[in-house]
Design an enzyme around this catalytic site. Structure first.
Site, PDB file in Angstrom:
ATOM      1  N   ARG A 140      45.684 -15.779  42.111  1.00  0.00           N
ATOM      2  CA  ARG A 140      44.195 -15.952  41.995  1.00  0.00           C
ATOM      3  C   ARG A 140      44.099 -17.352  41.150  1.00  0.00           C
ATOM      4  NH1 ARG A 140      41.863 -11.046  43.599  1.00  0.00           N
ATOM      5  NH2 ARG A 140      41.339 -10.294  41.750  1.00  0.00           N
ATOM      6  N   ASP A 178      34.750 -13.038  55.991  1.00  0.00           N
ATOM      7  CA  ASP A 178      35.233 -12.591  56.184  1.00  0.00           C
ATOM      8  C   ASP A 178      34.414 -11.452  56.955  1.00  0.00           C
ATOM      9  OD1 ASP A 178      36.721 -10.768  53.910  1.00  0.00           O
ATOM     10  OD2 ASP A 178      35.444  -8.722  55.205  1.00  0.00           O
ATOM     11  N   ALA A 207      38.697 -13.723  61.090  1.00  0.00           N
ATOM     12  CA  ALA A 207      39.790 -15.170  60.586  1.00  0.00           C
ATOM     13  C   ALA A 207      40.246 -16.119  61.715  1.00  0.00           C
ATOM     14  CB  ALA A 207      40.807 -14.390  59.322  1.00  0.00           C
ATOM     15  N   ASP A 227      45.016 -13.936  52.300  1.00  0.00           N
ATOM     16  CA  ASP A 227      44.724 -12.944  52.386  1.00  0.00           C
ATOM     17  C   ASP A 227      44.350 -11.476  53.103  1.00  0.00           C
ATOM     18  OD1 ASP A 227      46.267 -10.619  50.030  1.00  0.00           O
ATOM     19  OD2 ASP A 227      43.883 -11.103  49.515  1.00  0.00           O
ATOM     20  N   CYS A 267      50.306  -7.670  52.972  1.00  0.00           N
ATOM     21  CA  CYS A 267      50.412  -6.286  51.614  1.00  0.00           C
ATOM     22  C   CYS A 267      50.416  -5.339  52.585  1.00  0.00           C
ATOM     23  CB  CYS A 267      48.927  -6.083  50.781  1.00  0.00           C
ATOM     24  SG  CYS A 267      47.397  -5.738  52.461  1.00  0.00           S
TER      25      CYS A 267
END
Length: 323
Positions: A140, A178, A207, A227, A267
């Site tokens: 960030r 989001d 997204a 992300d 991730c």
């Protein structure tokens, strides 16, 4: 350790060691305090939010040790409140139930998270994972350095991490999206707290749909951040997940103005760094864009990696400049 007694003293010794490291690394009590194997407590995650501690056990052995772990946490930290976020999907493989509860103390709604001079707001009982993504702290900060005086879009903004960091660094306009309305509301609250709400817009949206629409409208940004949650949650999802990262890169690259920057993350621990980078490159090529990687990074120092478990370095991030 052979012959070790797994009790509160055992857990406390490892927590003290982990705490000493974090206090050397950070000047504010907001970080991952325990990161499983690397901190000598396999199957345990503990995130610190000032006076509140969020604890998550992902293995049957650590679930049995929770009374000792909580006793150790009380002795080492003396937290005002402890939240058990035992709702991780990994618990199913261990035959464990999913639950979230307040183990001790009081918690009145969302809590504050501090990163440098910025304030964020995290929902520890209902937000994703433990309520905040400490692992992206350094990323960030880096992305924020690129946003000064520029337009930025964050298409998986959660509760505002990248978006507010960019606005706080002087971005002229930040659009953030989001799928979670609750996360959007926390992000807006944080934007107001930081005095950047006049330059930040938070909206609910998918997204991929958002990026398609922005691309068709001819919108271009100096910084594009994405992300996403894990696209690959098991080895069986690897092929489809890699295609997802390729599509993500294609759609996101189209939104980057010439000379601008693209931040992408994975991730998914089943996705290797090389495979992720390859799919990002393929996606960019399909968007008709070329560029260069200027930064490749993982999680912050409060997410250490055990030297014999390199696969635990689950987070992969790339920052690219596009022509």
């Amino acid at each position: 350790e052979a012959g070790a007694v797994l009790d509160a003293a055992f857990a406390g010794a490892r927590m003290r060691r982990a705490l000493a490291l974090r206090e050397r690394l950070f000047d504010q009590p907001y970080y991952r305090l325990v990161h499983a194997e690397a901190d000598g407590l396999p199957g345990l995650v503990a995130d610190r939010f000032g006076g509140t501690l969020v604890v998550q056990a992902t293995t049957a052995g650590m679930e049995r040790l929770l009374p000792e772990v909580l006793a150790a946490a009380g002795d080492v930290l003396g937290p005002e409140a402890v939240v058990l976020r035992n709702d991780a999907p990994a618990r199913r493989a261990e035959g464990l139930d999913a639950y979230v509860r307040l183990a001790s103390g009081d918690l009145d709604g969302a809590v504050e998270v501090r990163e440098g001079s910025l304030k964020f707001i995290a929902d520890l009982m209902g937000g994703q994972k433990t309520g905040w993504f400490f692992d992206q702290r350094d990323n960030r900060a880096f992305v924020a350095t690129l946003a000064g005086g520029a337009r930025m879009v964050d298409v998986y903004c959660h509760s505002g991490g990248f978006a507010i960091a960019g606005a706080g660094a002087g971005a002229s306009e930040v659009l953030a999206f989001d799928r979670s309305q609750a996360a959007i509301e926390l992000a807006h609250r944080a934007a107001v707290e930081n005095g950047v709400d006049g330059r930040s817009t938070f909206e609910r949206g998918d997204a991929f749909e958002v990026m398609e629409a922005l691309g068709q409208a001819g919108e271009r940004f100096a910084v594009v951040a994405a992300d996403p949650p894990a696209f690959v949650k098991s080895r069986g999802e690897l092929k489809s997940g890699l295609k997802g990262y390729r599509k993500l890169a294609r759609l996101a690259a189209r939104l980057v103005e010439p000379g601008g920057f693209l931040f992408l993350a994975s991730c998914s621990h089943n996705v290797k760094a090389g495979a992720f980078a390859q799919e990002v490159g393929r996606g960019m090529a399909r968007a008709g864009r070329a560029g260069r990687i200027i930064r490749s990074a993982g999680a912050g120092a409060d997410h250490p990696v055990h030297p014999f478990l390199p696969e635990s370095a689950y987070l992969k991030t790339l920052v690219l400049q596009l022509d």
